[in-house]
Design a protein around this motif. Structure first.
Motif, PDB file in Angstrom:
ATOM      1  N   LEU A 133     136.881  23.687  86.512  1.00  0.00           N
ATOM      2  CA  LEU A 133     137.357  24.993  86.046  1.00  0.00           C
ATOM      3  C   LEU A 133     137.227  25.125  84.537  1.00  0.00           C
ATOM      4  O   LEU A 133     136.736  26.143  84.030  1.00  0.00           O
ATOM      5  CB  LEU A 133     138.810  25.195  86.474  1.00  0.00           C
ATOM      6  N   ALA A 134     137.634  24.115  83.800  1.00  0.00           N
ATOM      7  CA  ALA A 134     137.522  24.153  82.343  1.00  0.00           C
ATOM      8  C   ALA A 134     136.057  24.236  81.924  1.00  0.00           C
ATOM      9  O   ALA A 134     135.709  24.973  80.995  1.00  0.00           O
ATOM     10  CB  ALA A 134     138.177  22.917  81.728  1.00  0.00           C
ATOM     11  N   PHE A 135     135.217  23.525  82.619  1.00  0.00           N
ATOM     12  CA  PHE A 135     133.796  23.542  82.301  1.00  0.00           C
ATOM     13  C   PHE A 135     133.196  24.926  82.538  1.00  0.00           C
ATOM     14  O   PHE A 135     132.410  25.413  81.720  1.00  0.00           O
ATOM     15  CB  PHE A 135     133.087  22.490  83.155  1.00  0.00           C
ATOM     16  N   MET A 136     133.577  25.546  83.651  1.00  0.00           N
ATOM     17  CA  MET A 136     133.065  26.893  83.929  1.00  0.00           C
ATOM     18  C   MET A 136     133.548  27.906  82.902  1.00  0.00           C
ATOM     19  O   MET A 136     132.787  28.780  82.479  1.00  0.00           O
ATOM     20  CB  MET A 136     133.461  27.315  85.347  1.00  0.00           C
ATOM     21  N   VAL A 137     134.790  27.785  82.476  1.00  0.00           N
ATOM     22  CA  VAL A 137     135.319  28.707  81.459  1.00  0.00           C
ATOM     23  C   VAL A 137     134.541  28.553  80.150  1.00  0.00           C
ATOM     24  O   VAL A 137     134.151  29.553  79.528  1.00  0.00           O
ATOM     25  CB  VAL A 137     136.831  28.462  81.246  1.00  0.00           C
ATOM     26  N   VAL A 138     134.310  27.325  79.748  1.00  0.00           N
ATOM     27  CA  VAL A 138     133.549  27.092  78.513  1.00  0.00           C
ATOM     28  C   VAL A 138     132.125  27.623  78.648  1.00  0.00           C
ATOM     29  O   VAL A 138     131.590  28.257  77.736  1.00  0.00           O
ATOM     30  CB  VAL A 138     133.554  25.591  78.151  1.00  0.00           C
ATOM     31  N   TRP A 139     131.508  27.378  79.784  1.00  0.00           N
ATOM     32  CA  TRP A 139     130.125  27.816  79.993  1.00  0.00           C
ATOM     33  C   TRP A 139     130.027  29.344  79.988  1.00  0.00           C
ATOM     34  O   TRP A 139     129.167  29.917  79.321  1.00  0.00           O
ATOM     35  CB  TRP A 139     129.610  27.234  81.293  1.00  0.00           C
ATOM     36  N   PHE A 140     130.902  30.021  80.723  1.00  0.00           N
ATOM     37  CA  PHE A 140     130.864  31.480  80.758  1.00  0.00           C
ATOM     38  C   PHE A 140     131.187  32.085  79.395  1.00  0.00           C
ATOM     39  O   PHE A 140     130.565  33.061  78.978  1.00  0.00           O
ATOM     40  CB  PHE A 140     131.814  32.033  81.820  1.00  0.00           C
ATOM     41  N   THR A 141     132.132  31.497  78.696  1.00  0.00           N
ATOM     42  CA  THR A 141     132.477  32.003  77.369  1.00  0.00           C
ATOM     43  C   THR A 141     131.315  31.816  76.402  1.00  0.00           C
ATOM     44  O   THR A 141     131.001  32.718  75.615  1.00  0.00           O
ATOM     45  CB  THR A 141     133.729  31.281  76.825  1.00  0.00           C
ATOM     46  N   ALA A 142     130.672  30.663  76.454  1.00  0.00           N
ATOM     47  CA  ALA A 142     129.523  30.417  75.576  1.00  0.00           C
ATOM     48  C   ALA A 142     128.385  31.379  75.884  1.00  0.00           C
ATOM     49  O   ALA A 142     127.740  31.901  74.961  1.00  0.00           O
ATOM     50  CB  ALA A 142     129.055  28.973  75.723  1.00  0.00           C
ATOM     51  N   ASN A 143     128.132  31.633  77.151  1.00  0.00           N
ATOM     52  CA  ASN A 143     127.047  32.543  77.512  1.00  0.00           C
ATOM     53  C   ASN A 143     127.355  33.994  77.154  1.00  0.00           C
ATOM     54  O   ASN A 143     126.437  34.794  76.990  1.00  0.00           O
ATOM     55  CB  ASN A 143     126.712  32.422  78.997  1.00  0.00           C
ATOM     56  N   MET A 144     128.627  34.344  77.029  1.00  0.00           N
ATOM     57  CA  MET A 144     128.967  35.710  76.625  1.00  0.00           C
ATOM     58  C   MET A 144     128.695  35.945  75.144  1.00  0.00           C
ATOM     59  O   MET A 144     128.362  37.055  74.753  1.00  0.00           O
ATOM     60  CB  MET A 144     130.441  36.008  76.929  1.00  0.00           C
ATOM     61  N   VAL A 145     128.816  34.919  74.321  1.00  0.00           N
ATOM     62  CA  VAL A 145     128.654  35.118  72.885  1.00  0.00           C
ATOM     63  C   VAL A 145     127.285  34.693  72.365  1.00  0.00           C
ATOM     64  O   VAL A 145     126.898  35.096  71.270  1.00  0.00           O
ATOM     65  CB  VAL A 145     129.759  34.385  72.083  1.00  0.00           C
ATOM     66  N   LEU A 146     126.559  33.889  73.099  1.00  0.00           N
ATOM     67  CA  LEU A 146     125.242  33.452  72.652  1.00  0.00           C
ATOM     68  C   LEU A 146     124.182  34.481  73.011  1.00  0.00           C
ATOM     69  O   LEU A 146     124.266  35.148  74.041  1.00  0.00           O
ATOM     70  CB  LEU A 146     124.873  32.107  73.296  1.00  0.00           C
ATOM     71  N   THR A 147     123.165  34.604  72.162  1.00  0.00           N
ATOM     72  CA  THR A 147     122.072  35.530  72.467  1.00  0.00           C
ATOM     73  C   THR A 147     121.135  34.928  73.502  1.00  0.00           C
ATOM     74  O   THR A 147     120.566  35.655  74.320  1.00  0.00           O
ATOM     75  CB  THR A 147     121.291  35.864  71.184  1.00  0.00           C
ATOM     76  N   VAL A 148     120.953  33.598  73.472  1.00  0.00           N
ATOM     77  CA  VAL A 148     120.140  32.899  74.464  1.00  0.00           C
ATOM     78  C   VAL A 148     121.078  32.080  75.332  1.00  0.00           C
ATOM     79  O   VAL A 148     121.857  31.277  74.818  1.00  0.00           O
ATOM     80  CB  VAL A 148     119.108  31.970  73.776  1.00  0.00           C
ATOM     81  N   PRO A 149     121.068  32.280  76.651  1.00  0.00           N
ATOM     82  CA  PRO A 149     121.994  31.533  77.515  1.00  0.00           C
ATOM     83  C   PRO A 149     121.749  30.030  77.434  1.00  0.00           C
ATOM     84  O   PRO A 149     120.643  29.574  77.175  1.00  0.00           O
ATOM     85  CB  PRO A 149     121.706  32.055  78.918  1.00  0.00           C
TER      86      PRO A 149
END
Length: 149
Positions: free
Chosen positions: A26-42
């Protein structure tokens, strides 16, 4: 139905492993989704999968160390939190503190410190899983011998 010490010990250990792995995912998914929301390249999916799977042996070893403390020294069980916290900070800030690599080896983090960049080798992962199994057996032996009251 009789409750044996093995069943009680297995319930403690398996419950801890299930909760730890679910929270890690769960923590990993939250970090991944949050990072992909702010990064221009996933972020690369394979690197994220390597990091997700690469730290599972660490979780197993830390739970096995906690099981040894539960079996042999239940009053010292809280030490696992300090040990995990200090070792995590040492692994996370190894470059800032200019630590030598030997200082990280007493911790599972020292054996998997570069997992997202480099995938965990099968030998090292097997060694960590084997260590976890041995520690779980040692913990059960202590749990079986001690008084539960």
């Amino acid at each position: 139905m009789r409750l044996t010490r093995l069943k009680l010990y297995a319930t403690y250990v398996s419950g801890a492993m299930i909760v730890a792995l679910c929270l890690w995912g769960l923590a990993f998914m939250v970090v991944w989704f949050t990072a992909n929301m702010v990064l221009t390249v996933p972020m690369d999916v394979t690197m994220m999968q390597q990091a997700l799977v690469g730290y599972v042996p660490n979780i197993a070893v830390f739970i096995a160390i906690a099981a040894v403390l539960l079996g042999w020294a239940p009053r010292w069980f809280g030490l696992i939190y300090g040990y995990a916290g200090v070792m995590f900070l040492m692994a996370y800030m190894k470059n800032l503190m200019d630590l030598p690599m030997w200082a990280l080896k007493p911790s599972p983090y020292g054996w998997t410190y570069n997992v997202p960049v480099v995938s965990l080798s099968v030998v090292r992962g097997s060694w960590l899983y084997g260590l976890a199994v041995v520690l779980l057996i040692v913990g059960y032996i202590g749990f079986k011998k001690r008084d539960l009251v």
